[in-house]
Design a protein around this motif. Structure first.
Motif, PDB file in Angstrom:
ATOM      1  N   LEU A  90     -22.050 -59.969  61.502  1.00  0.00           N
ATOM      2  CA  LEU A  90     -21.808 -60.958  60.443  1.00  0.00           C
ATOM      3  C   LEU A  90     -22.886 -62.033  60.461  1.00  0.00           C
ATOM      4  O   LEU A  90     -23.357 -62.484  59.408  1.00  0.00           O
ATOM      5  CB  LEU A  90     -20.429 -61.602  60.615  1.00  0.00           C
ATOM      6  N   SER A  91     -23.282 -62.447  61.661  1.00  0.00           N
ATOM      7  CA  SER A  91     -24.346 -63.448  61.778  1.00  0.00           C
ATOM      8  C   SER A  91     -25.630 -62.944  61.146  1.00  0.00           C
ATOM      9  O   SER A  91     -26.349 -63.703  60.479  1.00  0.00           O
ATOM     10  CB  SER A  91     -24.607 -63.779  63.251  1.00  0.00           C
ATOM     11  N   TYR A  92     -25.925 -61.649  61.344  1.00  0.00           N
ATOM     12  CA  TYR A  92     -27.172 -61.097  60.812  1.00  0.00           C
ATOM     13  C   TYR A  92     -27.239 -61.215  59.289  1.00  0.00           C
ATOM     14  O   TYR A  92     -28.309 -61.433  58.724  1.00  0.00           O
ATOM     15  CB  TYR A  92     -27.318 -59.626  61.206  1.00  0.00           C
ATOM     16  N   VAL A  93     -26.082 -61.067  58.626  1.00  0.00           N
ATOM     17  CA  VAL A  93     -26.066 -61.191  57.159  1.00  0.00           C
ATOM     18  C   VAL A  93     -26.499 -62.599  56.755  1.00  0.00           C
ATOM     19  O   VAL A  93     -27.369 -62.782  55.889  1.00  0.00           O
ATOM     20  CB  VAL A  93     -24.659 -60.888  56.600  1.00  0.00           C
ATOM     21  N   LEU A  94     -25.896 -63.610  57.382  1.00  0.00           N
ATOM     22  CA  LEU A  94     -26.255 -65.000  57.070  1.00  0.00           C
ATOM     23  C   LEU A  94     -27.719 -65.279  57.405  1.00  0.00           C
ATOM     24  O   LEU A  94     -28.427 -65.963  56.661  1.00  0.00           O
ATOM     25  CB  LEU A  94     -25.345 -65.956  57.857  1.00  0.00           C
ATOM     26  N   VAL A  95     -28.175 -64.735  58.521  1.00  0.00           N
ATOM     27  CA  VAL A  95     -29.559 -64.954  58.958  1.00  0.00           C
ATOM     28  C   VAL A  95     -30.548 -64.399  57.940  1.00  0.00           C
ATOM     29  O   VAL A  95     -31.522 -65.070  57.556  1.00  0.00           O
ATOM     30  CB  VAL A  95     -29.783 -64.296  60.342  1.00  0.00           C
ATOM     31  N   VAL A  96     -30.311 -63.176  57.485  1.00  0.00           N
ATOM     32  CA  VAL A  96     -31.231 -62.542  56.539  1.00  0.00           C
ATOM     33  C   VAL A  96     -31.236 -63.287  55.213  1.00  0.00           C
ATOM     34  O   VAL A  96     -32.302 -63.492  54.609  1.00  0.00           O
ATOM     35  CB  VAL A  96     -30.854 -61.051  56.355  1.00  0.00           C
ATOM     36  N   VAL A  97     -30.058 -63.709  54.739  1.00  0.00           N
ATOM     37  CA  VAL A  97     -29.992 -64.449  53.475  1.00  0.00           C
ATOM     38  C   VAL A  97     -30.755 -65.767  53.578  1.00  0.00           C
ATOM     39  O   VAL A  97     -31.584 -66.104  52.712  1.00  0.00           O
ATOM     40  CB  VAL A  97     -28.525 -64.702  53.069  1.00  0.00           C
ATOM     41  N   VAL A  98     -30.522 -66.525  54.643  1.00  0.00           N
ATOM     42  CA  VAL A  98     -31.203 -67.814  54.815  1.00  0.00           C
ATOM     43  C   VAL A  98     -32.709 -67.618  54.972  1.00  0.00           C
ATOM     44  O   VAL A  98     -33.512 -68.336  54.367  1.00  0.00           O
ATOM     45  CB  VAL A  98     -30.624 -68.576  56.025  1.00  0.00           C
ATOM     46  N   SER A  99     -33.110 -66.642  55.774  1.00  0.00           N
ATOM     47  CA  SER A  99     -34.543 -66.414  56.007  1.00  0.00           C
ATOM     48  C   SER A  99     -35.263 -66.018  54.725  1.00  0.00           C
ATOM     49  O   SER A  99     -36.360 -66.513  54.438  1.00  0.00           O
ATOM     50  CB  SER A  99     -34.740 -65.317  57.067  1.00  0.00           C
ATOM     51  N   SER A 100     -34.651 -65.133  53.936  1.00  0.00           N
ATOM     52  CA  SER A 100     -35.322 -64.638  52.731  1.00  0.00           C
ATOM     53  C   SER A 100     -35.272 -65.634  51.577  1.00  0.00           C
ATOM     54  O   SER A 100     -36.156 -65.639  50.722  1.00  0.00           O
ATOM     55  CB  SER A 100     -34.696 -63.311  52.283  1.00  0.00           C
ATOM     56  N   GLU A 101     -34.246 -66.493  51.561  1.00  0.00           N
ATOM     57  CA  GLU A 101     -34.089 -67.413  50.438  1.00  0.00           C
ATOM     58  C   GLU A 101     -34.655 -68.812  50.697  1.00  0.00           C
ATOM     59  O   GLU A 101     -34.972 -69.525  49.759  1.00  0.00           O
ATOM     60  CB  GLU A 101     -32.604 -67.534  50.073  1.00  0.00           C
ATOM     61  N   VAL A 102     -34.770 -69.201  51.961  1.00  0.00           N
ATOM     62  CA  VAL A 102     -35.209 -70.559  52.274  1.00  0.00           C
ATOM     63  C   VAL A 102     -36.619 -70.585  52.864  1.00  0.00           C
ATOM     64  O   VAL A 102     -37.505 -71.296  52.372  1.00  0.00           O
ATOM     65  CB  VAL A 102     -34.218 -71.242  53.250  1.00  0.00           C
TER      66      VAL A 102
END
Length: 615
Positions: A90-102
Motif C-alpha cells: 500500500l505504501s508503494y502506491v502512495l510513493v509512486v503517485v507522489v514521486s510521479s506527480e510532485v
C-alpha cells in the motif's frame, strides 16, 4: 549460544549457475563499453543520453532497492513479526503517485543530472553542498550493507570465505558499472530482477511441495499468528502495524523514489516525461511481485521451522541467515537450485551497488567538480569512470562497518530514515512552498538532521525491548537434539548483535526515561520525524526572514499543469465543451434553417421575375 557448521556446500552445478549470472552481468557491461565508445560526454555516460524507454527503466527501478536486503532480510522479518510487512504494498502506491506527480515533473523540466543541482537553483550553493555530502554518506553506508548481506549468505550456505565474497561482489559490480555507464547498469538490472524472482520461486515451490500445498502453509501461518495484516494498534513503539508501515513506510520509500539520486537518475534518463511517469507506474507492478514473493517466502520459512526455530536453537547466528539456511536444508538434493538462490541474493546486490556507484559518480561530477573546474567533456567522462572505480572500492570498505550493524534490514532503513528523511523535507519545502527561502531551507535541514540523528543514535544505544516491539512466538520443542530442547517465546527473545550493546540493555531498571519512549519508536518513524521537522522549521524560519517577498521562477516549484489530475480535468473540460457545442447546434437547427445567406442578400440577378432574358 553455539553456532553450528554449515549444513551443506555448493556442488559443481551450483557454481555453474552462480558463475553464469556473473558472466552475463559482466558481458552486458562489456557490450555497452564497446557500443558506447562514442560516449564522449559525462552526461551521456551518467544519463544514457536520455534515450531510455519505460519498461527497462521500470525494471531497473524495481531492482535498484529490492536488493539482497529484500532477498534475505524481508522473509526473516515476516518469520518473526508476521505478514503485516506486506502492507508495504500500500505504501508503494502512495510513493509512486507522489514521486510521479510532485518530484518527477520538476526534475525532468529542469533537465538536471544531479538532484542536488535543484537545491542550488531553488536555495543556494551551501544547501546544495550539504545535501550532496549527506547523500554520499547515506549511500556509502547503505551500499556497504548490501555488499555484506549476500556475502553473509554465501558464507552460511557454502562455507566460502566471507571477505573473499565481499571483495568479489564489489569488483564485478564496479567493473561493469565503470565500463558501461548507466545503460549497462539499467540492462543488467533487467536481467538481475529476473534472477531474483527465479531464486524466490525455486525456494517457494519446493517449500509448498514439502508442506503439502499453499493452504497448509497459510494454515500454519494463521495458527502461528503470522497473518496479522490488519493490526491497527496505534502504539508508535510497535515495530510493524498498519500505521507504522503505511505512514512511516511511505516517508521512507518516498525519500528513495522521489529524491534519491540513484532512482531519479533513472527516470530522468527516459526520452520523454511520459516514459518517465510510465516507468514509475510499471515499476509498481514489479515491487508488488517481489513483495509477494518475499512475504510468502517468510511464511514458508515459518511453516518449515514452526516447531524448531534455527535461530533460537543456535543453528544460525543472526535472523538474516535463516533464508540461506532453509535453502540448503530443503534444496540440497537439487543441484543448481542453491546456486540459483545465492545468485538471486547476489543479483540484488549487484543491481543496488551499481546504481549507487553510478549515482555517487554523478553527484560528485555535477556538484563537487563541475562548478569549480573547467574540464572538457572528454576529461569529465574519463573522470566519471575513474570515480566509479573509486567509489566501488570505498563501498567494499564500508562493508566492514556493515558487519557490525546487527539486523541488516533495520540498519538499511535506519540509514534512509536518519539521512533521507530530512532531505525529503528539504526538497518538499522547495517544490511545494513558494515562499521558502535559503535561510529557512538550511535551518530546516539542519534541525531535521539533528532530530533524526538524536532518535536514531539513541535507538542504537538503547534498542527497544521485546515487550515493546513484540516479535511473535517461536519455539524449539520440535528439535531433535538436547541442546535446544527448551521452549521459547518473545519475552525471552535474544537480541540481535549491535555495535553499541551496553549493560543498560540487560538491566531495564537502569534505562533512562527516553529509552522506553523516544528511543523505542518504530524505526519506520525516523524518516517522518526528519521530514516533518525540516518542513516545520523551514516554513517558520522562511516566514520570519522575509520569505513572502521571494520572487521565484515558476519552473522551480510544482505547477498545476504538471499533475495528472490537472491533465484529466483539462481533457474532461474540453470534451464537455465539445459536447455542449454539439447539443447547442442541434437545439437551434430549426431556428437557423431558412436564414438568408449574407453572400446572396439583395442579389437581383437571381430574381428570375425581373430577368431581361427573352422569353
Amino acid at each position: 549460544m553455539a553456532f553450528s557448521p554449515v549444513i551443506g556446500s555448493f556442488v559443481a552445478a551450483d557454481y555453474a549457475v552462480f558463475a553464469l549470472m556473473l558472466l552475463v552481468s559482466a558481458a552486458i557491461g562489456m557490450y555497452y563499453a564497446i557500443v558506447g565508445r562514442g560516449q564522449s560526454s559525462s552526461r551521456e555516460f551518467l544519463m544514457g543520453g536520455q534515450s531510455m524507454t519505460a519498461v527497462p527503466v521500470a525494471l531497473s527501478l524495481t531492482a535498484s532497492f529490492m536488493s539482497a536486503i529484500t532477498v534475505l532480510a524481508t522473509p526473516a522479518e515476516v518469520y518473526r513479526y508476521g505478514a503485516s510487512y506486506g502492507l508495504f504494498s500500500l505504501s508503494y502506491v502512495l510513493v509512486v503517485v507522489v514521486s510521479s506527480e510532485v518530484f518527477l515533473p520538476v526534475f525532468y523540466r529542469l533537465g538536471i543530472t544531479s538532484t542536488y543541482e535543484y537545491l542550488e537553483i531553488r536555495f543556494n550553493r551551501a544547501t546544495r553542498l550539504l545535501g550532496t555530502v549527506m547523500f554520499i554518506v547515506q549511500t556509502m553506508l547503505y551500499t556497504g550493507i548490501v555488499i555484506y548481506a549476500p556475502a553473509l549468505a554465501l558464507n552460511q550456505v557454502t562455507g566460502m570465505d566471507l571477505w573473499g565474497a565481499v571483495i568479489s561482489t564489489g569488483v564485478v559490480c564496479t567493473f561493469y558499472c565503470a565500463m558501461g555507464g548507466l545503460k549497462a547498469v539499467v540492462w543488467t538490472d533487467v536481467f538481475q530482477v529476473g534472477i531474483m524472482v527465479a531464486g524466490f520461486l525455486s525456494v517457494i515451490i519446493r517449500a509448498v511441495v514439502l508442506q503439502g500445498g499453499v493452504s497448509n502453509i497459510l494454515n500454519h501461518a494463521e495458527l502461528g499468528g503470522r497473518l496479522n495484516f490488519w493490526d491497527f494498534d496505534a502504539s508508535p513503539l510497535r515495530k510493524y502495524t498498519f500505521w507504522t508501515i503505511t505512514f512511516g513506510g511511505t516517508f521512507v520509500w518516498t525519500s528513495i523514489y522521489g529524491i534519491n539520486q540513484a532512482q531519479v537518475q533513472r527516470y530522468i534518463s527516459c526520452k520523454s516525461m511520459t516514459h518517465a511517469k510510465m516507468s514509475l507506474y510499471i515499476n509498481l507492478l514489479g515491487l508488488w511481485i517481489i513483495m509477494l514473493c518475499s512475504v510468502f517466502a517468510g511464511l514458508c520459512l515459518y511453516s518449515v521451522y514452526k516447531h524448531c526455530d534455527p535461530w533460537t536453537a543456535g543453528m544460525v547466528s543472526a535472523p538474516d541467515q535463516l533464508m540461506p539456511y532453509m535453502v540448503m536444508d530443503i534444496l540440497r538434493d537439487y543441484p543448481g537450485l542453491p546456486g540459483l538462490f545465492v545468485a538471486a541474493a547476489y543479483s540484488g546486490t549487484l543491481s543496488t551497488v551499481s546504481s549507487s556507484v553510478n549515482a555517487l559518480a554523478a553527484v560528485t561530477i555535477e556538484d563537487l567538480i563541475k562548478p569549480y573546474t573547467h574540464m572538457t567533456e572528454k576529461h569529465l567522462s574519463w573522470t566519471s569512470k575513474g570515480l566509479s572505480f573509486l567509489y566501488g572500492a570505498l563501498c567494499i570498505g564500508m562493508a566492514g562497518i556493515a558487519s557490525l550493524m546487527g539486523s541488516l534490514l533495520q540498519a538499511a532503513i535506519n540509514i534512509f530514515g536518519i539521512i533521507g528523511g530530512p532531505l525529503l523535507g528539504l526538497f518538499s519545502l522547495g517544490i511545494l512552498c513558494p515562499y521558502a527561502n535559503a535561510t529557512g531551507g538550511l535551518a530546516g535541514l539542519l534541525s531535521g538532521l539533528v532530530m533524526s540523528l538524536w532518535v536514531g543514535i539513541g535507538a542504537q544505544f538503547y534498542p527497544p525491548l521485546p515487550e515493546q516491539s513484540r516479535p511473535l512466538g517461536l519455539t524449539t520443542h520440535g528439535c531433535n537434539f538436547t541442546t535446544a530442547a527448551y521452549a521459547f517465546n518473545w519475552t525471552t527473545s535474544p537480541t540481535e548483535p549491535s555495535l553499541y550493546t551496553t549493560v543498560l540493555q540487560q538491566n531495564t531498571a537502569e534505562r533512562p526515561f527516553l529509552a522506553d519512549n523516544w528511543y523505542s519508536l518504530s524505526y519506520l518513524y525516523f524518516s517522518p520525524i526528519g521530514t516533518l521537522t525540516t518542513l516545520a522549521v523551514g516554513l517558520v524560519v522562511s516566514l520570519l526572514s522575509g520569505g513572502m517577498k521571494l520572487n521565484l521562477e515558476p519552473t522551480v516549484t510544482l505547477m498545476k499543469e504538471d499533475t495528472m489530475l490537472f491533465c484529466f480535468y483539462k481533457l474532461f473540460k474540453e470534451r464537455a465543451m465539445r459536447r455542449a457545442r454539439k447539443l447547442d447546434l442541434t437545439k437551434n437547427r430549426e431556428n437557423q434553417l431558412g436564414n438568408n445567406n449574407p453572400g446572396f442578400c439583395n442579389v437581383h440577378e437571381l430574381d428570375f421575375t425581373k430577368s431581361s432574358l427573352p422569353t
